[in-house]
Design an enzyme around this catalytic site. Structure first.
Site, PDB file in Angstrom:
ATOM      1  N   LYS A 111       0.395  -0.892  -0.145  1.00  0.00           N
ATOM      2  CA  LYS A 111      -0.034  -0.167  -0.359  1.00  0.00           C
ATOM      3  C   LYS A 111       0.911   1.601  -0.168  1.00  0.00           C
ATOM      4  O   LYS A 111       1.531   1.190   0.222  1.00  0.00           O
ATOM      5  CB  LYS A 111      -0.723  -0.120   1.238  1.00  0.00           C
ATOM      6  CG  LYS A 111      -0.048   0.070   2.509  1.00  0.00           C
ATOM      7  CD  LYS A 111      -1.408  -0.440   3.534  1.00  0.00           C
ATOM      8  CE  LYS A 111      -0.377  -0.377   5.326  1.00  0.00           C
ATOM      9  NZ  LYS A 111      -1.408  -0.555   6.212  1.00  0.00           N
TER      10      LYS A 111
ATOM     11  N   ARG B  71     -10.236  -0.181  14.568  1.00  0.00           N
ATOM     12  CA  ARG B  71     -10.508   0.634  13.737  1.00  0.00           C
ATOM     13  C   ARG B  71     -11.651  -0.280  12.408  1.00  0.00           C
ATOM     14  O   ARG B  71     -12.501   0.483  12.299  1.00  0.00           O
ATOM     15  CB  ARG B  71      -8.854   0.479  12.795  1.00  0.00           C
ATOM     16  CG  ARG B  71      -9.194   1.178  11.644  1.00  0.00           C
ATOM     17  CD  ARG B  71      -7.237   1.574  11.488  1.00  0.00           C
ATOM     18  NE  ARG B  71      -6.909   0.073  11.300  1.00  0.00           N
ATOM     19  CZ  ARG B  71      -5.563  -0.396  11.158  1.00  0.00           C
ATOM     20  NH1 ARG B  71      -4.300   0.801  10.778  1.00  0.00           N
ATOM     21  NH2 ARG B  71      -5.229  -1.563  10.563  1.00  0.00           N
TER      22      ARG B  71
ATOM     23  N   TYR C  69      13.547  31.757   5.404  1.00  0.00           N
ATOM     24  CA  TYR C  69      12.904  32.282   6.298  1.00  0.00           C
ATOM     25  C   TYR C  69      12.721  33.202   7.640  1.00  0.00           C
ATOM     26  O   TYR C  69      13.235  32.189   8.433  1.00  0.00           O
ATOM     27  CB  TYR C  69      11.012  31.681   6.009  1.00  0.00           C
ATOM     28  CG  TYR C  69      11.266  31.559   4.064  1.00  0.00           C
ATOM     29  CD1 TYR C  69      10.470  32.646   3.601  1.00  0.00           C
ATOM     30  CD2 TYR C  69      11.016  30.610   3.309  1.00  0.00           C
ATOM     31  CE1 TYR C  69       9.683  31.956   2.655  1.00  0.00           C
ATOM     32  CE2 TYR C  69       9.895  29.654   2.744  1.00  0.00           C
ATOM     33  CZ  TYR C  69       9.389  31.017   1.871  1.00  0.00           C
ATOM     34  OH  TYR C  69       9.333  31.024   0.329  1.00  0.00           O
TER      35      TYR C  69
ATOM     36  N   MET D  16       9.647  25.325   0.783  1.00  0.00           N
ATOM     37  CA  MET D  16       8.916  23.864  -0.598  1.00  0.00           C
ATOM     38  C   MET D  16       9.842  22.983  -1.419  1.00  0.00           C
ATOM     39  O   MET D  16       9.484  22.231  -1.280  1.00  0.00           O
ATOM     40  CB  MET D  16       7.700  25.032  -1.107  1.00  0.00           C
ATOM     41  CG  MET D  16       7.071  23.841  -2.051  1.00  0.00           C
ATOM     42  SD  MET D  16       5.218  24.432  -2.352  1.00  0.00           S
ATOM     43  CE  MET D  16       5.010  25.370  -1.330  1.00  0.00           C
TER      44      MET D  16
END
Length: 360
Positions: free
Chosen positions: A36, A130, A255, A303
């Protein structure tokens, strides 16, 4: 095609090694390879050839879209959805020959309406809370009703350990096996029974039953009690220095100037950031490897870019390679997870699609 200097390197030989190790340590249990989340960030379809060559023929995923992707390329293998598939999409599960986890009689009745039988594994909630049937008397009646449906083939039954305190795991296992005994007394048996994942595979070998679900293991991730195992990490994240700045004492970097130089220094820019999946909370706390030595993350991770100190790297130049993580270079994923205050699986899974995967 590699169009930037930042990329993930996946060692397919390591994956094959890890599978063979599991096979050697086991007692003939069927192995479900859990792939997965894009095979834990390694690239779903790209790693399957290696796994199939190692004898794996059952794959576990979380979603219907993941299962379809596998069945389209590898129709000969079995794929099981370990999570919930909404009733309105169960027709696709049936049409594609996918194995579905179910935890209600209602789901089974939806599947029974299709002309071709659907294989299912029944999920039991032994305490994880769950998904799953609560292991109570009324559930036995529902499971008997599911078994009686002509177009639902109940192939297996399973649960999941919380993997916290040992006493809690023991309680969960005992609750699950007690419920299996009650089901057997009611005339219900199952081809496959499973509760072990990668961690419990070695922590509780007596819990393996006749199937195990291995995910992080395949990619070389170890828990604290697997430190002696010869698992090999398959994933490395790499880049190259794109620029070097001369920073004077007192000047800020990045930043908010959350880093200010205490002395004259050089700072390297690396063209990778949190949009690529590198944890932003490594800012001013993490490090990378340059020329075999640590280089501290300097300032806030951006980013698309990040900066590191070259105080201990006087000869480093633009274009030099950087390892953001990679056990072979001395910076295992577990160390990144520790600094980022998360787990190893998240570090692997958070790699975004714009990070090219290179397979070795």
């Amino acid at each position: 095609m590699l169009l930037r200097d930042s990329y993930a390197e996946i060692n397919l030989g390591a994956i094959a090694h890890n599978i063979k190790l599991a096979q050697q340590l086991g007692n003939g249990e069927k192995i479900m390879a859990v792939v997965k989340a894009n095979a834990y960030g390694h690239g779903l379809l790209e790693v399957l050839d290696t796994m199939i060559a190692c004898g794996i023929d059952l794959f576990g995923v979380a979603t219907l879209s993941e299962a379809i992707a596998i069945k389209q390329k590898y129709p000969q293998v079995d794929v099981m959805i370990l999570g919930h598939t909404p009733d309105k999409y169960l027709n696709v599960v049936n049409e594609r020959g996918i194995i579905q986890t179910i935890f209600s009689l209602k789901q089974a009745k939806v599947l029974n309406a299709f002309a071709v039988p659907t294989r299912v594994h029944i999920k039991i909630d032994s305490g994880f809370h769950r998904l799953g049937f609560a292991p109570k008397r009324e559930a036995i009646g529902d499971i008997k009703a599911i078994e009686a449906l002509p177009n639902v083939e109940v192939e297996g039954i399973f649960s999941h350990l919380a993997l916290g305190e040992r006493a809690d795991d023991v309680a969960q296992y005992e609750l699950f096996t007690k419920f299996l005994s009650e089901l057997k007394a009611a005339g219900l048996t199952f081809k496959y029974r499973h509760i072990c994942d990668s961690i419990s595979y070695t922590r509780y070998p007596e819990y393996r039953m006749n199937m195990v679900r291995l995910g992080a293991w395949l990619f070389g991730m170890k828990s604290y009690d697997q430190s002696e195992l010869d698992l090999i990490e398959a994933l490395s994240l790499k880049s190259r220095i794109s620029h070097i700045s001369e920073v004077k004492a007192g000047e800020g970097v990045g930043y908010d100037y959350l880093f200010r130089a205490e002395c004259d220094m050089r700072v390297a820019t690396i063209p990778i950031g949190y949009a690529d999946g590198y944890p932003r909370n490594m800012s001013n706390g993490g490090y990378v490897i340059i020329d075999g030595k640590p280089a501290a993350v300097t300032g806030v991770i951006n980013m698309d870019q990040m900066m590191v100190s070259l105080l201990d790297h006087p000869n480093t130049k633009v274009g030099d390679p950087v390892t953001l993580y990679g056990a072979a270079d001395g910076l295992p994923i577990g160390k990144i997870a520790e600094i980022a205050k998360t787990n190893k699986n998240e570090i692997m899974c958070r790699l975004t699609p714009r990070v090219a995967r290179i397979y070795r």
